[in-house]
Design a protein around this motif. Structure first.
Motif, short mmCIF file in Angstrom:
data_model
loop_
_atom_site.label_atom_id
_atom_site.label_comp_id
_atom_site.label_asym_id
_atom_site.label_seq_id
_atom_site.Cartn_x
_atom_site.Cartn_y
_atom_site.Cartn_z
N HIS A 1 5.05 -4.94 -13.05
CA HIS A 1 4.48 -4.37 -14.27
C HIS A 1 5.05 -2.96 -14.47
O HIS A 1 4.94 -2.10 -13.61
CB HIS A 1 2.95 -4.30 -14.16
CG HIS A 1 2.26 -4.14 -15.48
ND1 HIS A 1 2.45 -3.03 -16.30
CD2 HIS A 1 1.38 -4.94 -16.13
CE1 HIS A 1 1.72 -3.16 -17.38
NE2 HIS A 1 1.06 -4.31 -17.31
N PRO A 2 5.67 -2.69 -15.63
CA PRO A 2 6.33 -1.39 -15.82
C PRO A 2 5.37 -0.21 -15.78
O PRO A 2 5.76 0.89 -15.39
CB PRO A 2 6.99 -1.54 -17.20
CG PRO A 2 6.28 -2.65 -17.87
CD PRO A 2 5.85 -3.60 -16.78
N VAL A 3 4.11 -0.40 -16.18
CA VAL A 3 3.16 0.71 -16.14
C VAL A 3 2.79 1.03 -14.69
O VAL A 3 2.61 2.20 -14.33
CB VAL A 3 1.90 0.39 -16.97
CG1 VAL A 3 0.94 1.58 -16.95
CG2 VAL A 3 2.29 0.06 -18.40
N LEU A 4 2.72 0.02 -13.84
CA LEU A 4 2.47 0.26 -12.41
C LEU A 4 3.62 1.06 -11.81
O LEU A 4 3.40 2.01 -11.06
CB LEU A 4 2.31 -1.07 -11.67
CG LEU A 4 2.14 -0.97 -10.15
CD1 LEU A 4 0.89 -0.19 -9.78
CD2 LEU A 4 2.13 -2.36 -9.52
N THR A 5 4.84 0.70 -12.15
CA THR A 5 6.01 1.44 -11.65
C THR A 5 5.96 2.89 -12.11
O THR A 5 6.21 3.81 -11.32
CB THR A 5 7.30 0.77 -12.16
OG1 THR A 5 7.34 -0.59 -11.70
CG2 THR A 5 8.53 1.50 -11.64
N VAL B 1 0.84 -1.19 0.00
CA VAL B 1 0.00 0.00 0.00
C VAL B 1 0.87 1.25 0.00
O VAL B 1 1.93 1.28 0.61
CB VAL B 1 -0.95 0.03 1.22
CG1 VAL B 1 -1.97 -1.08 1.14
CG2 VAL B 1 -0.17 -0.08 2.52
N GLU B 2 0.41 2.27 -0.70
CA GLU B 2 1.06 3.57 -0.68
C GLU B 2 -0.02 4.65 -0.63
O GLU B 2 -0.93 4.65 -1.46
CB GLU B 2 1.94 3.78 -1.91
CG GLU B 2 3.24 2.99 -1.89
CD GLU B 2 4.12 3.32 -3.07
OE1 GLU B 2 5.33 3.46 -2.87
OE2 GLU B 2 3.58 3.43 -4.18
N ARG B 3 0.07 5.51 0.36
CA ARG B 3 -0.88 6.61 0.47
C ARG B 3 -0.38 7.73 -0.43
O ARG B 3 0.32 8.64 -0.03
CB ARG B 3 -0.99 7.06 1.93
CG ARG B 3 -2.06 8.09 2.17
CD ARG B 3 -2.27 8.28 3.65
NE ARG B 3 -2.76 9.60 3.98
CZ ARG B 3 -2.90 10.06 5.21
NH1 ARG B 3 -2.58 9.29 6.24
NH2 ARG B 3 -3.36 11.27 5.43
N LEU B 4 -0.82 7.67 -1.68
CA LEU B 4 -0.26 8.54 -2.71
C LEU B 4 -1.12 9.75 -3.02
O LEU B 4 -0.65 10.69 -3.65
CB LEU B 4 -0.09 7.73 -4.01
CG LEU B 4 1.06 6.72 -4.02
CD1 LEU B 4 0.92 5.78 -5.20
CD2 LEU B 4 2.39 7.43 -4.06
N LEU C 1 3.27 4.60 -13.04
CA LEU C 1 2.13 5.27 -12.43
C LEU C 1 2.44 5.68 -11.00
O LEU C 1 2.13 6.80 -10.58
CB LEU C 1 0.91 4.36 -12.46
CG LEU C 1 -0.35 4.89 -11.77
CD1 LEU C 1 -0.84 6.16 -12.45
CD2 LEU C 1 -1.45 3.83 -11.77
N ARG C 2 3.07 4.81 -10.25
CA ARG C 2 3.43 5.14 -8.86
C ARG C 2 4.39 6.32 -8.82
O ARG C 2 4.27 7.22 -7.98
CB ARG C 2 4.04 3.92 -8.18
CG ARG C 2 3.05 2.80 -7.88
CD ARG C 2 3.76 1.52 -7.50
NE ARG C 2 4.62 1.72 -6.35
CZ ARG C 2 5.62 0.89 -6.01
NH1 ARG C 2 5.89 -0.17 -6.76
NH2 ARG C 2 6.34 1.12 -4.95
N ALA C 3 5.36 6.33 -9.72
CA ALA C 3 6.31 7.44 -9.77
C ALA C 3 5.60 8.74 -10.13
O ALA C 3 5.88 9.80 -9.55
CB ALA C 3 7.42 7.13 -10.77
#
Length: 320
Positions: free
Chosen positions: A280-284, A156-159, A286-288
């Motif tokens: 998944h590279p798109v997840l990486t 989880v990340e509170r983004l 998106l998080r960034a």
């Protein structure tokens, strides 16, 4: 049936030599022999005829060879289908009007080459959404998940902390305010139709009400956002709450007012849930993106304690 044994048989049949097949596959000649022997035992036939000049398919091997090649093609296609980045990232945004959906939309606009599949599991609560992520129904979900409800295998990340705003019609007593303190809303009816019992947003508004002595209800039928806008425009007493990054449209004649809340600023904590170790590279990407996009939240914020301070909090990604 062992796919590597099939691959070894096809390679020997095409090169004509065990050693050449071993060199091409990057294994020892002994390993090639063991794989062929195991495959022949499994099928109960001899696939290769060994001669002083090399090896060639036996009559059974000649029949088997085209099928083995087809199986290897299917295996390669199956492997390619699930390799990280080979399919769109499937993201649950809960509701397409609210700030997570808008942030993902801006990410897509900034990175059109990144493939996304945006869905809404709006009928599911946070715990059910987390289970959907765990089971692979979706790759990621935006939820206000209580810290003690995070299942094993989920990161989880509170983004995205979305600051709340008051939305009122022009006849409301607070319509001309530049900002409003949450405590000043005591005594005003805040109507949020569509609050589903047992969901995290129901828990959020219940906690918010208790913290500031507010009257928040969902009484009456929910005819959707457009009907809510119509009702607010006609009312001198009703108000609702929306996130700063939420996208609502209404006719110019409605003259609705979005008023920031401050001192403190209540925020809805959109937490990104994803499977631990997901590459998944798109997840990486998106998080960034979510970790850097958007303005900073005010320093003086309020959020439910049950969301969990242990989450990594970054700047919100949603604005109007």
């Amino acid at each position: 049936m062992d796919a590597e044994a099939l691959r070894t048989f096809v390679t020997v049949a095409e090169t004509g030599h065990f050693q050449a097949a071993a060199d091409e596959l990057g294994i020892s000649q002994q390993a090639v022999s063991k794989r062929i022997a195991a495959l022949e035992r499994h099928l109960g036939v001899m696939l290769l005829v060994r001669t002083s000049r090399g090896s060639r398919p036996s009559p059974d091997g000649q029949v088997f060879l085209p099928y083995a090649k087809k199986v290897l093609v299917v295996v390669e296609q199956a492997e390619q289908a699930v390799r990280p980045g080979s399919r769109p990232l499937r993201v649950d945004v809960l509701n397409r009007r609210i700030s997570p959906a808008q942030a993902v939309y801006r990410f897509h606009r900034s990175h059109p080459e990144r493939e996304l599949d945006v869905v809404t599991l709006s009928s599911e609560n946070a715990a059910q959404a987390a289970q959907a992520v765990l089971e692979g129904t979706v790759d990621a979900s935006f939820r206000a998940l209580a810290a003690d409800q995070v299942p094993a295998g989920i990161s989880v990340e509170r983004l995205m902390d979305a600051p709340l705003e008051l939305l009122v019609g022009p006849g409301h007593p607070l319509a001309d305010a530049t900002h409003v303190r949450p405590a000043e809303l005591a005594g005003h009816r805040i109507w949020i139709p569509g609050i589903t019992p047992g969901t995290e947003w129901a828990a959020f508004y219940r906690t918010l009400s208790g913290a500031f002595g507010l009257s928040i209800d969902a009484l009456g039928p929910d005819f959707g956002p457009e009907a809510l806008m119509d009702t607010l425009a006609e009312s001198n007493s009703l108000a609702t709450l929306v996130g700063r990054g939420d996208r609502y449209l209404w006719p110019r004649a409605h003259d609705l007012r979005r008023i920031p809340l401050s001192d403190p600023t209540p925020v809805y904590p959109h937490v990104l849930l994803f499977r631990s170790g997901d590459q998944h590279p798109v997840l990486t990407a998106l998080r960034a993106y979510l970790g850097t996009a958007g303005p900073r939240c005010p320093q003086d914020v309020w959020a439910p304690e049950w969301v969990g301070a242990a989450y990594r909090t970054t700047e919100p990604a949603g604005t109007n």
